[in-house]
Design an enzyme around this catalytic site. Structure first.
Site, PDB file in Angstrom:
ATOM      1  N   ASN A  81       0.819  -1.207   0.000  1.00  0.00           N
ATOM      2  CA  ASN A  81       0.000   0.000   0.000  1.00  0.00           C
ATOM      3  C   ASN A  81       0.858   1.265   0.000  1.00  0.00           C
ATOM      4  O   ASN A  81       1.861   1.354   0.710  1.00  0.00           O
ATOM      5  CB  ASN A  81      -0.925   0.010   1.223  1.00  0.00           C
ATOM      6  CG  ASN A  81      -2.081  -0.956   1.063  1.00  0.00           C
ATOM      7  OD1 ASN A  81      -2.597  -1.127  -0.030  1.00  0.00           O
ATOM      8  ND2 ASN A  81      -2.501  -1.573   2.156  1.00  0.00           N
ATOM      9  N   HIS A  82       0.448   2.250  -0.771  1.00  0.00           N
ATOM     10  CA  HIS A  82       1.127   3.541  -0.836  1.00  0.00           C
ATOM     11  C   HIS A  82       0.302   4.585  -0.084  1.00  0.00           C
ATOM     12  O   HIS A  82      -0.897   4.413   0.130  1.00  0.00           O
ATOM     13  CB  HIS A  82       1.274   3.994  -2.287  1.00  0.00           C
ATOM     14  CG  HIS A  82       2.194   3.122  -3.093  1.00  0.00           C
ATOM     15  ND1 HIS A  82       2.807   3.561  -4.232  1.00  0.00           N
ATOM     16  CD2 HIS A  82       2.603   1.841  -2.924  1.00  0.00           C
ATOM     17  CE1 HIS A  82       3.555   2.591  -4.750  1.00  0.00           C
ATOM     18  NE2 HIS A  82       3.439   1.537  -3.965  1.00  0.00           N
TER      19      HIS A  82
END
Length: 212
Positions: A81-82
């Site tokens: 996840n960013h």
């Protein structure tokens, strides 16, 4: 026991002479991957199927007993996840030369541990996204992408995976969740096989009621 042998959750290759299926637990080296007895994968190794599992995120992949994992399944962990609450999702902090410190955990969409119950069948090439909880006895269709929690004994499929139906009526599901056959001894489970593989579900309910 069959052929005078007792099932052993500590062996890697449960099918003699065939290395394309393994019991997962005795092969795992990462302490953040926790696997129950007799869970297998249709592959010669497991940990490459768990991606983006980084120590600094603190998340775990927890899989119960007697799960059946087909070839090509991927467990995507929180490290994939960013940051999404800023103008860009580009992870400058992970790449050489950029002047960015890692974001605070509160700025990342961390979703916690991924937890798979017992006796779950995950079909070929399914993808399990971070933080998903899948209940006991669920079935995940091939090529599904699972991004939300799945109730016990539910069949799901698609991208995103959606419930298709319950495997059994509510009474039988309740009995199975109370009985928890996967926590019995090897000898008890072996004796239960005729019941566990019986297609007469009314008979199964009758027998389970007697044993609870």
């Amino acid at each position: 026991m069959k052929n005078g042998k007792t099932p052993d959750p500590n062996v890697i290759h449960p099918i003699p002479g065939y290395d394309g299926e393994i019991y997962v637990r005795p092969t795992v080296t990462n302490p953040n991957i926790v696997i129950g007895d007799f869970t297998y994968i249709a592959d010669s190794e497991f940990e490459s199927h768990v991606t983006h599992l980084y120590e600094w995120n603190g998340d775990k992949l927890i899989i119960g007993k007697f799960c059946q994992i087909a070839a090509g399944v991927e467990f995507v962990m929180n490290g994939a996840n960013h940051q999404m609450n800023a103008v860009t999702t580009f992870p400058f902090y992970t790449l050489e030369g950029w002047s960015m410190d890692p974001p605070a955990p509160a700025d990342l969409p961390l979703k916690g541990d991924t937890v798979i119950g017992n006796d779950v069948w995950i079909g070929q090439n399914a993808v399990i996204l971070p933080g998903v909880h899948i209940g006991d006895g669920a079935i995940i269709g091939a090529n599904s992408v699972v991004g939300s929690d799945i109730a016990p004994y539910t069949v799901v499929a698609g991208n995103p995976a959606k419930p298709l139906r319950k495997r059994f009526d509510n009474e039988l599901i309740g009995l199975l969740l109370e009985f928890r056959w996967w926590n019995r001894s090897i000898e008890e489970i072996d004796a239960l096989i005729p019941l566990l593989t019986c297609g007469n579900l009314e008979k199964v309910k009758t027998e389970l009621r007697k044993m609870l």
